[in-house]
Design a protein around this motif. Sequence first.
Motif, PDB file in Angstrom:
ATOM      1  N   PRO A  91      42.949  16.935  37.859  1.00 49.81           N
ATOM      2  CA  PRO A  91      41.400  16.938  38.744  1.00 49.81           C
ATOM      3  C   PRO A  91      41.826  16.054  40.012  1.00 49.81           C
ATOM      4  N   GLY A  92      41.419  16.760  41.259  1.00 45.32           N
ATOM      5  CA  GLY A  92      41.253  16.270  42.173  1.00 45.32           C
ATOM      6  C   GLY A  92      42.785  15.940  43.201  1.00 45.32           C
ATOM      7  N   GLN A  93      43.739  16.848  42.432  1.00 44.90           N
ATOM      8  CA  GLN A  93      45.066  16.622  42.974  1.00 44.90           C
ATOM      9  C   GLN A  93      45.659  18.136  43.236  1.00 44.90           C
ATOM     10  N   CYS A  94      46.270  18.039  44.152  1.00 42.66           N
ATOM     11  CA  CYS A  94      47.169  19.515  44.461  1.00 42.66           C
ATOM     12  C   CYS A  94      48.125  19.641  43.502  1.00 42.66           C
ATOM     13  N   VAL A  95      48.279  20.965  43.314  1.00 41.74           N
ATOM     14  CA  VAL A  95      49.421  21.393  42.201  1.00 41.74           C
ATOM     15  C   VAL A  95      50.423  22.076  42.873  1.00 41.74           C
ATOM     16  N   SER A  96      51.762  22.191  42.078  1.00 46.91           N
ATOM     17  CA  SER A  96      52.945  22.972  42.873  1.00 46.91           C
ATOM     18  C   SER A  96      52.988  23.938  41.516  1.00 46.91           C
ATOM     19  N   TRP A  97      53.361  25.068  41.698  1.00 50.51           N
ATOM     20  CA  TRP A  97      53.556  26.120  40.558  1.00 50.51           C
ATOM     21  C   TRP A  97      54.396  27.274  41.114  1.00 50.51           C
ATOM     22  N   ARG A  98      55.136  27.823  40.022  1.00 52.82           N
ATOM     23  CA  ARG A  98      56.073  28.981  40.360  1.00 52.82           C
ATOM     24  C   ARG A  98      56.268  29.683  38.996  1.00 52.82           C
ATOM     25  N   GLY A  99      56.816  30.977  39.302  1.00 54.70           N
ATOM     26  CA  GLY A  99      57.363  31.746  38.190  1.00 54.70           C
ATOM     27  C   GLY A  99      58.584  32.468  38.608  1.00 54.70           C
ATOM     28  N   GLU A 100      59.388  32.649  37.673  1.00 62.95           N
ATOM     29  CA  GLU A 100      60.595  33.467  37.936  1.00 62.95           C
ATOM     30  C   GLU A 100      60.787  34.579  36.743  1.00 62.95           C
ATOM     31  N   ILE A 101      61.320  35.713  37.363  1.00 61.84           N
ATOM     32  CA  ILE A 101      61.540  36.890  36.599  1.00 61.84           C
ATOM     33  C   ILE A 101      63.054  37.458  36.846  1.00 61.84           C
ATOM     34  N   ALA A 102      63.789  37.220  35.944  1.00 58.26           N
ATOM     35  CA  ALA A 102      65.532  37.780  36.301  1.00 58.26           C
ATOM     36  C   ALA A 102      65.933  37.222  37.581  1.00 58.26           C
ATOM     37  N   GLY A 103      65.706  35.877  37.910  1.00 58.61           N
ATOM     38  CA  GLY A 103      66.440  35.523  39.061  1.00 58.61           C
ATOM     39  C   GLY A 103      65.527  35.661  40.259  1.00 58.61           C
ATOM     40  N   THR A 104      64.440  36.288  40.329  1.00 58.72           N
ATOM     41  CA  THR A 104      63.399  36.228  41.490  1.00 58.72           C
ATOM     42  C   THR A 104      62.329  35.135  41.135  1.00 58.72           C
ATOM     43  N   VAL A 105      62.163  34.458  42.079  1.00 56.61           N
ATOM     44  CA  VAL A 105      61.251  33.280  42.161  1.00 56.61           C
ATOM     45  C   VAL A 105      60.151  33.455  43.141  1.00 56.61           C
ATOM     46  N   ALA A 106      58.966  33.018  42.664  1.00 57.51           N
ATOM     47  CA  ALA A 106      57.783  32.961  43.672  1.00 57.51           C
ATOM     48  C   ALA A 106      56.848  31.901  43.076  1.00 57.51           C
TER      49      ALA A 106
END
Length: 160
Positions: A133-148
């Motif tokens: 709460p009240g904080q920034c988050v960093s998030w990501r996903g990967e599928i078969a080597g491609t990341v976003a």
Amino acid sequence: MAGTVLAGLACTAVALAPVAGAAPSSGRAAAAPAASAHAVPAAAKSAKAPATAYNNACGTGYGVVNSAPIGSAGTVYLTYSATTKKNCVVTVRANPGSAVHMTASLGLGSHTRDVVDEGNYTTYAGPVYLSAPGQCVSWRGEIAGTVAGKNQTNCAALAR
């Protein structure tokens, strides 16, 4: 390594217990028996929505607050529940098929201590949860080597 991993948060130390629950749903079958065990809401198991849409895997009350396409392979979704005050990330394939390496991760700061679900899945990776709460988050996903994903977003109630 399949499962939920807690590795360390740069901004603030947060201790999370692994999510306990049943084996992955049939849409999230792992290629090997060592898949992570998550409690998957019934709505996610029976959802008939297209795979390119958020699949409600985070549970009741979680709504999409941000997302990022993972090339043409799928999308990583950041969701939030005002009730639980938790963020949740799930990575969803656009075209489910044979199991491929997938990741869903969520953390604070520079990804030095993220909550991660990683394994070979047919449809989606995650959900992973973090109370920030009240904080920034960093998030990501990967599928078969491609990341976003995105770093330092959704600070407090604002989606960026």
